[in-house]
Write an enzyme that holds these catalytic residues in place. Structure first.
Site: not given
Ligand code: CMP
Length: 139
Positions: A11, A51, A117
């Protein structure tokens, strides 16, 4: 049989602080091999589409802004049972909760800026790989 590859992104937080090479070396050290890789500065529309599964969640806007704010590095890694192996290797979403030795524990800043990710299912690994790579770009 579980897929032998998965999809990942270094990222913007990690890419822009020069951690891409270290993260890749860390994963190669755990037996993952690189099958495809590129650097891209996503448009807001690309990030929204990538996303889309999170659309409507409270962090969606912040996530899209962050992922389109600067370059990142999408890549494909191979290993047996790759999706599970990489999810284990990267650790919990929030680096504060990630296990010792995981990528997020070692390299991430926060739950939003969490360095990497990784696809959460074989189905998403296929979908996400196709989002960024053509067949000819994967060795
Ligand atoms: P990832 O699992 O790569 O993909 C979804 C992303 O959303 C996750 O990583 C986090 O970077 C982001 N994410 C998930 N939950 C939260 C949260 N509560 N606040 C901010 N970002 C979030």
């Amino acid at each position: 049989m579980a897929l032998d590859y998965t999809f990942s992104i270094i990222k913007p937080d990690a890419f822009n602080s020069g951690k891409a090479g270290k993260i890749l070396a860390h994963l190669e050290g755990q037996g993952f091999t690189l099958k495809a890789c590129r650097v891209i500065h996503m448009t807001k529309r690309q990030a929204e589409e990538f996303y889309a599964v999170h659309r409507g969640r409270p962090f969606y806007g912040e996530l899209v802004e962050f992922m389109s704010s600067a370059p990142c590095m999408p890549f494909i890694l191979a290993k047996a049972n790759a999706v599970h192996a990489l999810r284990d290797a990267i650790g919990a979403t929030d680096p504060a909760e990630a296990a010792a030795g995981t990528v997020r524990k070692l390299f991430a800043e926060s739950k939003g800026k969490n360095a990497i990710h990784a696809s959460d299912s074989d189905e998403n690994a296929v979908r996400e790989s196709r989002f960024f790579f053509t067949e000819a770009e994967v060795v």
